[in-house]
Design a protein around this motif. Sequence first.
Motif, PDB file in Angstrom:
ATOM      1  N   LEU A   1       0.848  -1.187   0.000  1.00  0.00           N
ATOM      2  CA  LEU A   1       0.000   0.000   0.000  1.00  0.00           C
ATOM      3  C   LEU A   1       0.887   1.241   0.000  1.00  0.00           C
ATOM      4  O   LEU A   1       1.716   1.420   0.898  1.00  0.00           O
ATOM      5  CB  LEU A   1      -0.921   0.019   1.220  1.00  0.00           C
ATOM      6  N   LEU A   2       0.730   2.072  -1.008  1.00  0.00           N
ATOM      7  CA  LEU A   2       1.516   3.306  -1.095  1.00  0.00           C
ATOM      8  C   LEU A   2       1.096   4.304  -0.031  1.00  0.00           C
ATOM      9  O   LEU A   2       1.859   5.186   0.341  1.00  0.00           O
ATOM     10  CB  LEU A   2       1.350   3.934  -2.476  1.00  0.00           C
ATOM     11  N   ALA A   3      -0.122   4.178   0.440  1.00  0.00           N
ATOM     12  CA  ALA A   3      -0.643   5.012   1.532  1.00  0.00           C
ATOM     13  C   ALA A   3      -1.897   4.340   2.053  1.00  0.00           C
ATOM     14  O   ALA A   3      -2.579   3.617   1.329  1.00  0.00           O
ATOM     15  CB  ALA A   3      -0.960   6.418   1.047  1.00  0.00           C
ATOM     16  N   LEU A   4      -2.167   4.555   3.326  1.00  0.00           N
ATOM     17  CA  LEU A   4      -3.425   4.122   3.935  1.00  0.00           C
ATOM     18  C   LEU A   4      -4.064   5.381   4.495  1.00  0.00           C
ATOM     19  O   LEU A   4      -3.913   5.727   5.665  1.00  0.00           O
ATOM     20  CB  LEU A   4      -3.167   3.079   5.023  1.00  0.00           C
ATOM     21  N   SER A   5      -4.755   6.097   3.635  1.00  0.00           N
ATOM     22  CA  SER A   5      -5.344   7.385   4.026  1.00  0.00           C
ATOM     23  C   SER A   5      -6.430   7.737   3.026  1.00  0.00           C
ATOM     24  O   SER A   5      -6.641   7.024   2.046  1.00  0.00           O
ATOM     25  CB  SER A   5      -4.272   8.484   4.063  1.00  0.00           C
ATOM     26  N   ASP A   6      -7.091   8.854   3.281  1.00  0.00           N
ATOM     27  CA  ASP A   6      -8.157   9.306   2.388  1.00  0.00           C
ATOM     28  C   ASP A   6      -7.739  10.551   1.609  1.00  0.00           C
ATOM     29  O   ASP A   6      -8.561  11.368   1.221  1.00  0.00           O
ATOM     30  CB  ASP A   6      -9.432   9.596   3.181  1.00  0.00           C
ATOM     31  N   GLU A   7      -6.441  10.690   1.356  1.00  0.00           N
ATOM     32  CA  GLU A   7      -5.914  11.895   0.715  1.00  0.00           C
ATOM     33  C   GLU A   7      -5.649  11.724  -0.778  1.00  0.00           C
ATOM     34  O   GLU A   7      -5.029  12.579  -1.397  1.00  0.00           O
ATOM     35  CB  GLU A   7      -4.619  12.328   1.410  1.00  0.00           C
ATOM     36  N   GLY A   8      -6.087  10.613  -1.380  1.00  0.00           N
ATOM     37  CA  GLY A   8      -5.850  10.405  -2.804  1.00  0.00           C
ATOM     38  C   GLY A   8      -4.476   9.808  -3.057  1.00  0.00           C
ATOM     39  O   GLY A   8      -3.774   9.376  -2.151  1.00  0.00           O
ATOM     40  N   THR A   9      -4.084   9.777  -4.321  1.00  0.00           N
ATOM     41  CA  THR A   9      -2.814   9.163  -4.708  1.00  0.00           C
ATOM     42  C   THR A   9      -1.639   9.944  -4.133  1.00  0.00           C
ATOM     43  O   THR A   9      -1.531  11.152  -4.344  1.00  0.00           O
ATOM     44  CB  THR A   9      -2.694   9.113  -6.239  1.00  0.00           C
ATOM     45  N   PRO A  10      -0.743   9.296  -3.401  1.00  0.00           N
ATOM     46  CA  PRO A  10       0.400   9.993  -2.821  1.00  0.00           C
ATOM     47  C   PRO A  10       1.556  10.070  -3.813  1.00  0.00           C
ATOM     48  O   PRO A  10       1.529   9.465  -4.886  1.00  0.00           O
ATOM     49  CB  PRO A  10       0.771   9.074  -1.652  1.00  0.00           C
ATOM     50  N   ALA A  11       2.580  10.824  -3.448  1.00  0.00           N
ATOM     51  CA  ALA A  11       3.840  10.758  -4.180  1.00  0.00           C
ATOM     52  C   ALA A  11       4.507   9.433  -3.828  1.00  0.00           C
ATOM     53  O   ALA A  11       4.495   9.015  -2.667  1.00  0.00           O
ATOM     54  CB  ALA A  11       4.730  11.943  -3.785  1.00  0.00           C
ATOM     55  N   TYR A  12       5.063   8.753  -4.811  1.00  0.00           N
ATOM     56  CA  TYR A  12       5.699   7.461  -4.549  1.00  0.00           C
ATOM     57  C   TYR A  12       6.747   7.163  -5.617  1.00  0.00           C
ATOM     58  O   TYR A  12       6.770   7.795  -6.677  1.00  0.00           O
ATOM     59  CB  TYR A  12       4.660   6.339  -4.501  1.00  0.00           C
ATOM     60  N   ASP A  13       7.612   6.200  -5.349  1.00  0.00           N
ATOM     61  CA  ASP A  13       8.656   5.809  -6.290  1.00  0.00           C
ATOM     62  C   ASP A  13       8.050   4.880  -7.339  1.00  0.00           C
ATOM     63  O   ASP A  13       7.763   3.710  -7.059  1.00  0.00           O
ATOM     64  CB  ASP A  13       9.795   5.106  -5.536  1.00  0.00           C
ATOM     65  N   ARG A  14       7.851   5.401  -8.540  1.00  0.00           N
ATOM     66  CA  ARG A  14       7.175   4.640  -9.586  1.00  0.00           C
ATOM     67  C   ARG A  14       8.013   3.475 -10.089  1.00  0.00           C
ATOM     68  O   ARG A  14       7.474   2.440 -10.480  1.00  0.00           O
ATOM     69  CB  ARG A  14       6.804   5.582 -10.740  1.00  0.00           C
ATOM     70  N   GLU A  15       9.319   3.626 -10.083  1.00  0.00           N
ATOM     71  CA  GLU A  15      10.185   2.540 -10.543  1.00  0.00           C
ATOM     72  C   GLU A  15      10.067   1.333  -9.621  1.00  0.00           C
ATOM     73  O   GLU A  15       9.941   0.193 -10.069  1.00  0.00           O
ATOM     74  CB  GLU A  15      11.634   3.023 -10.611  1.00  0.00           C
ATOM     75  N   HIS A  16      10.093   1.575  -8.318  1.00  0.00           N
ATOM     76  CA  HIS A  16       9.956   0.467  -7.366  1.00  0.00           C
ATOM     77  C   HIS A  16       8.554  -0.138  -7.419  1.00  0.00           C
ATOM     78  O   HIS A  16       8.389  -1.353  -7.281  1.00  0.00           O
ATOM     79  CB  HIS A  16      10.272   0.954  -5.951  1.00  0.00           C
ATOM     80  N   ALA A  17       7.547   0.714  -7.601  1.00  0.00           N
ATOM     81  CA  ALA A  17       6.178   0.203  -7.702  1.00  0.00           C
ATOM     82  C   ALA A  17       6.035  -0.712  -8.914  1.00  0.00           C
ATOM     83  O   ALA A  17       5.400  -1.771  -8.842  1.00  0.00           O
ATOM     84  CB  ALA A  17       5.191   1.361  -7.791  1.00  0.00           C
ATOM     85  N   ALA A  18       6.640  -0.325 -10.036  1.00  0.00           N
ATOM     86  CA  ALA A  18       6.579  -1.151 -11.243  1.00  0.00           C
ATOM     87  C   ALA A  18       7.314  -2.471 -11.032  1.00  0.00           C
ATOM     88  O   ALA A  18       6.863  -3.531 -11.498  1.00  0.00           O
ATOM     89  CB  ALA A  18       7.176  -0.390 -12.428  1.00  0.00           C
TER      90      ALA A  18
END
Length: 427
Positions: A371-388
């Motif tokens: 989970l990139l975030a567990l909140s109700d704030e929408g899509t967070p900033a995250y490392d896209r390379e690691h996510a891929a």
Amino acid sequence: MTTATPDPTAKAATPDPTAPAPATTATLDPTNPTNPTAPTPEAERLRRWRLVLGGGGADGTGCALSGRDAAMDGALSSLYGREKGRGANGGEGGRRSAGLGASAPGVARWLGDIRTYFPSSVVQVMQRDAIDRLGLSALLLEPEMLAAVEADVHLVGTLLSLNKVMPETTRQTARAVVRKVVEQLEKKLAQRTRATLTGALDRSARISRPRHRDIDWDRTIRANLKNHLPEYRTVVPERLIGYGRAARSVKKDVVLCIDQSGSMAASVVYASVFGAVLASMRTLDTRLVVFDTSVVDLTDQLDDPVDVLFGTQLGGGTDINRALAYCQSRITRPTETVVVLISDLYEGGIRDEMLKRVAAMKASGVQFVTLLALSDEGTPAYDREHAAALAALGAPAFACTPELFPDVMAAAIEKRPLPIPDMAEQR
């Protein structure tokens, strides 16, 4: 005449000036629609723009405020006011800047004013703006001011970031504020979480001789399609498949691995609440681990999420690989284990080792959720390379709201596809 551009920071706290005028106003007698003192639609629009623009010679409205409107404008100007010497009530237009100053009594009065004039959701936005724009974090260390603040998840995150410098005189007040928010979240989230996961645990235990009410008809029909009788338009259920009933013994192990870097404050709050809820279920063995460049196991404090939160230390770096190594060492039943990594994936450790650990856990049968975030704030900033890279391993990373989390956990427990939201819709 030159008009000023509306300050976007003030819009959160003021009505939309282009919206239709409300049915009633302070000068409109609702029993007499033809009341000649009622403002015209044009006058109402000018009033709203005046509140948005903050006054001064450049607002272009020529609208004067009085009574409640003037008090509301004063509260807005204190936070979103003009540069010193260019007050909100007139004079030369200029760039908006802070106006509350550093006086704790003054801030406390302002906090009371905004609760009078604005709804709770707007008050929380203005409080966050005050903390960010005016550097008021230090004032939250004063018990009198802290008691006056509208409590929400973001305030809890700010208090946790100040935890290590908080004086003892403030600590009890801060814990009371945090406990109030935690109890509100538990009341909102606990019942549905327990109900959803109890059902998932029951369904995850399949039995071959179920009672009628426990038959899983979907799986039973699929398992007996070879017994289809077209002439009777039916399937003969030669083999029944049913849901088991979860016993009181532990059925699944859950490991919550939470990134406590500063950007993850809201996620830490929600994860701690969910951790306490999961730990209260006898059929789950729940472990909660927080990390930055070090790893801390807070499992023994899960009976009180407030203790968990004050055991965290927001800020610092991130070593996901080290945290996963610890979690991996605590797994004893891989095929019955769900690991939930909550992180924006900005790895400061060894990237390749991190990916190898995830691959190894999945190969052993662990259900791995990122989970990139567990909140109700929408899509967070995250490392896209690691996510891929994680998605390529079969562990897609996505942002999750607190409302969706029980469904995600239920799917992981039942080993079915996760209900991954459309990331584009969260932006």
